[in-house]
Scaffold this motif. Structure first.
Motif, mmCIF file in Angstrom:
data_model
loop_
_atom_site.group_PDB
_atom_site.id
_atom_site.type_symbol
_atom_site.label_atom_id
_atom_site.label_comp_id
_atom_site.label_asym_id
_atom_site.label_seq_id
_atom_site.Cartn_x
_atom_site.Cartn_y
_atom_site.Cartn_z
ATOM 1 N N LEU A 157 -4.084 10.124 -3.858
ATOM 2 C CA LEU A 157 -5.303 9.921 -3.064
ATOM 3 C C LEU A 157 -5.190 8.705 -2.139
ATOM 4 O O LEU A 157 -6.041 8.499 -1.274
ATOM 5 C CB LEU A 157 -6.512 9.714 -3.996
ATOM 6 C CG LEU A 157 -6.908 10.897 -4.878
ATOM 7 C CD1 LEU A 157 -7.933 10.477 -5.914
ATOM 8 C CD2 LEU A 157 -7.453 12.028 -4.014
ATOM 9 N N ASN A 158 -4.166 7.882 -2.380
ATOM 10 C CA ASN A 158 -3.941 6.673 -1.583
ATOM 11 C C ASN A 158 -5.125 5.699 -1.634
ATOM 12 O O ASN A 158 -5.467 5.055 -0.640
ATOM 13 C CB ASN A 158 -3.618 7.052 -0.128
ATOM 14 C CG ASN A 158 -2.984 5.888 0.623
ATOM 15 O OD1 ASN A 158 -2.316 5.037 0.022
ATOM 16 N ND2 ASN A 158 -3.209 5.821 1.922
ATOM 17 N N ASP A 159 -5.766 5.611 -2.809
ATOM 18 C CA ASP A 159 -6.907 4.686 -2.917
ATOM 19 C C ASP A 159 -6.668 3.613 -3.983
ATOM 20 O O ASP A 159 -7.604 3.028 -4.513
ATOM 21 C CB ASP A 159 -8.192 5.457 -3.220
ATOM 22 C CG ASP A 159 -8.226 6.036 -4.626
ATOM 23 O OD1 ASP A 159 -7.146 6.090 -5.288
ATOM 24 O OD2 ASP A 159 -9.305 6.433 -5.092
ATOM 25 N N LEU A 160 -5.398 3.379 -4.313
ATOM 26 C CA LEU A 160 -5.060 2.399 -5.345
ATOM 27 C C LEU A 160 -3.853 1.598 -4.883
ATOM 28 O O LEU A 160 -2.906 2.147 -4.330
ATOM 29 C CB LEU A 160 -4.728 3.116 -6.664
ATOM 30 C CG LEU A 160 -4.435 2.234 -7.880
ATOM 31 C CD1 LEU A 160 -5.707 1.536 -8.378
ATOM 32 C CD2 LEU A 160 -3.807 3.052 -9.009
ATOM 33 N N GLN A 161 -3.912 0.280 -5.132
ATOM 34 C CA GLN A 161 -2.782 -0.585 -4.800
ATOM 35 C C GLN A 161 -2.137 -1.049 -6.108
ATOM 36 O O GLN A 161 -2.840 -1.398 -7.049
ATOM 37 C CB GLN A 161 -3.309 -1.793 -4.025
ATOM 38 C CG GLN A 161 -2.232 -2.687 -3.472
ATOM 39 C CD GLN A 161 -2.827 -3.653 -2.455
ATOM 40 O OE1 GLN A 161 -3.687 -4.458 -2.789
ATOM 41 N NE2 GLN A 161 -2.385 -3.565 -1.222
ATOM 42 N N ILE A 162 -0.825 -1.038 -6.159
ATOM 43 C CA ILE A 162 -0.118 -1.465 -7.370
ATOM 44 C C ILE A 162 0.439 -2.870 -7.160
ATOM 45 O O ILE A 162 1.172 -3.116 -6.209
ATOM 46 C CB ILE A 162 1.049 -0.503 -7.723
ATOM 47 C CG1 ILE A 162 0.584 0.961 -7.777
ATOM 48 C CG2 ILE A 162 1.699 -0.921 -9.048
ATOM 49 C CD1 ILE A 162 -0.384 1.296 -8.881
ATOM 50 N N TRP A 163 0.086 -3.778 -8.072
ATOM 51 C CA TRP A 163 0.636 -5.131 -8.066
ATOM 52 C C TRP A 163 1.631 -5.222 -9.217
ATOM 53 O O TRP A 163 1.252 -5.182 -10.383
ATOM 54 C CB TRP A 163 -0.493 -6.141 -8.228
ATOM 55 C CG TRP A 163 -0.064 -7.582 -8.351
ATOM 56 C CD1 TRP A 163 1.210 -8.085 -8.445
ATOM 57 C CD2 TRP A 163 -0.930 -8.728 -8.399
ATOM 58 N NE1 TRP A 163 1.196 -9.448 -8.548
ATOM 59 C CE2 TRP A 163 -0.107 -9.872 -8.520
ATOM 60 C CE3 TRP A 163 -2.313 -8.888 -8.360
ATOM 61 C CZ2 TRP A 163 -0.635 -11.172 -8.612
ATOM 62 C CZ3 TRP A 163 -2.840 -10.155 -8.443
ATOM 63 C CH2 TRP A 163 -2.002 -11.288 -8.558
ATOM 64 N N LYS A 200 -8.448 -2.160 -1.468
ATOM 65 C CA LYS A 200 -8.425 -1.038 -2.416
ATOM 66 C C LYS A 200 -8.474 -1.620 -3.821
ATOM 67 O O LYS A 200 -8.165 -2.800 -4.012
ATOM 68 C CB LYS A 200 -7.101 -0.254 -2.299
ATOM 69 C CG LYS A 200 -6.885 0.467 -0.994
ATOM 70 C CD LYS A 200 -5.525 1.165 -1.048
ATOM 71 C CE LYS A 200 -5.211 1.859 0.269
ATOM 72 N NZ LYS A 200 -3.850 2.433 0.261
ATOM 73 N N GLU A 201 -8.827 -0.788 -4.791
ATOM 74 C CA GLU A 201 -8.716 -1.250 -6.172
ATOM 75 C C GLU A 201 -7.241 -1.527 -6.471
ATOM 76 O O GLU A 201 -6.348 -0.843 -5.965
ATOM 77 C CB GLU A 201 -9.258 -0.201 -7.148
ATOM 78 C CG GLU A 201 -9.292 -0.736 -8.581
ATOM 79 C CD GLU A 201 -10.044 0.157 -9.559
ATOM 80 O OE1 GLU A 201 -10.897 -0.369 -10.272
ATOM 81 O OE2 GLU A 201 -9.761 1.376 -9.589
ATOM 82 N N ILE A 230 -2.885 6.777 -12.590
ATOM 83 C CA ILE A 230 -2.160 6.144 -11.480
ATOM 84 C C ILE A 230 -1.533 7.212 -10.591
ATOM 85 O O ILE A 230 -1.638 7.155 -9.360
ATOM 86 C CB ILE A 230 -1.095 5.157 -12.005
ATOM 87 C CG1 ILE A 230 -1.764 3.920 -12.610
ATOM 88 C CG2 ILE A 230 -0.146 4.735 -10.865
ATOM 89 C CD1 ILE A 230 -0.804 2.933 -13.257
ATOM 90 N N GLN A 231 -0.911 8.218 -11.206
ATOM 91 C CA GLN A 231 -0.287 9.289 -10.414
ATOM 92 C C GLN A 231 -1.322 10.009 -9.547
ATOM 93 O O GLN A 231 -1.084 10.273 -8.366
ATOM 94 C CB GLN A 231 0.400 10.298 -11.348
ATOM 95 C CG GLN A 231 1.630 9.739 -12.038
ATOM 96 C CD GLN A 231 2.757 10.752 -12.110
ATOM 97 O OE1 GLN A 231 3.181 11.289 -11.075
ATOM 98 N NE2 GLN A 231 3.261 11.022 -13.292
ATOM 99 N N GLN A 232 -2.493 10.296 -10.116
ATOM 100 C CA GLN A 232 -3.554 10.972 -9.355
ATOM 101 C C GLN A 232 -3.994 10.115 -8.166
ATOM 102 O O GLN A 232 -4.172 10.593 -7.052
ATOM 103 C CB GLN A 232 -4.771 11.233 -10.255
ATOM 104 C CG GLN A 232 -4.556 12.303 -11.307
ATOM 105 C CD GLN A 232 -5.676 12.305 -12.358
ATOM 106 O OE1 GLN A 232 -6.665 11.575 -12.234
ATOM 107 N NE2 GLN A 232 -5.511 13.113 -13.399
#
Length: 268
Positions: free
Chosen positions: A158-164, A222-223, A152-154
């Motif tokens: 990269l700004n390619d992950l969304q956190i729900w 995003k993922e 998640i930190q990586q």
């Protein structure tokens, strides 16, 4: 893949109970299970699906322990698991997510669980249920929908992950602190799990879930990685995301891990 849909209505499940490959697993409290369950449904305590070791009690148990659990419920490559619970889908979702993690794709969620089953006036049984254990061997699938804190930190960088974040607004804001640190993963979108349940329809998944999430910014561009405190509430949000075809994984370490790690970034 199976011909049985991922989200099953009680009226759709009832005629399937005769089918040999269908196995209903009920993650309701033992008291509720014993008081009346779907005929043939096997009770499973949710604790069997979690490591249970602090601080991150919600992590996956070791593969050896999961193997024992799935053998005990008679899982074979042909078994189609239908999961239900008595609380709107968290524990049922946790079982289905675990099946996906081990690469078993034949599963469904009873929409609204036991609340909807009873609401539909369908039969209940108090008979003891026993199944023949299987000898299945399991492992973690290469495409398992699971992510860890380091990854998640990586990906935040990269700004390619969304956190729900499926926790309550008070937990998300840091007003309610259930770890060393309070607050949320930077950029996380808060949508509490219960917001996806329709109380007017016996806690079935709300029919406008896709639009509701898109309005919050959870749109699948995003993922998505979903989490809560122990990956119980977020097991339901993972299931909803999957049912909508969104690219979604889960973070079982959840806040109980993230909020207790010394180097994880936090916003509040």
């Amino acid at each position: 893949m199976s011909d049985v849909s991922l989200i099953l209505e009680p009226e759709q499940l009832a005629p399937l109970l005769e089918r040999e490959e269908i196995r209903v697993i009920d993650l309701s409290s033992q008291q509720n299970y014993l008081a009346g369950h779907i005929p043939g449904a096997l009770g499973l305590p949710f604790q069997a699906l979690m490591a249970g070791t602090p601080p991150a009690a919600g992590k996956l148990p070791p593969v050896e322990r999961l193997t024992q659990v799935f053998r005990a419920i008679g899982l074979t490559p042909d078994t189609h698991i239908v999961a239900c619970d008595d609380e709107g889908g968290g524990w049922a979702g946790r079982l289905l997510w675990t099946l996906e993690v081990i690469g078993h794709k034949k599963y469904s969620y009873l929409n609204g669980g036991m609340i909807a089953w009873k609401g539909a006036g369908l039969p209940l049984s108090t008979e003891d249920v026993s199944v023949t254990p299987s000898d299945i061997d399991i492992g973690i699938a290469e495409d398992a929908p699971i992510i860890d804190a380091e990854k998640i930190q990586q990906r935040l960088a990269l700004n390619d992950l969304q956190i729900w974040d499926a926790r309550s607004p008070a937990e998300h804001s840091g007003e309610r602190v259930l770890a060393m640190k309070g607050g949320h993963i930077p950029g996380a979108i808060n949508c509490e799990w219960t917001q996806l349940m329709d109380p007017q329809r016996d806690l079935r998944i709300r029919t406008d879930a896709r639009e509701f999430l898109a309005a919050l910014g959870i749109d699948g561009e995003k993922e998505i990685a979903t989490h809560c405190q122990s990956h119980h509430r977020s097991a339901f949000t993972w299931l909803v995301g999957k049912s909508l075809g969104l690219p979604i994984v889960a973070y079982p370490g959840s806040w109980s891990e993230w909020g207790n790690l010394p180097d994880t970034p936090v916003e509040n």
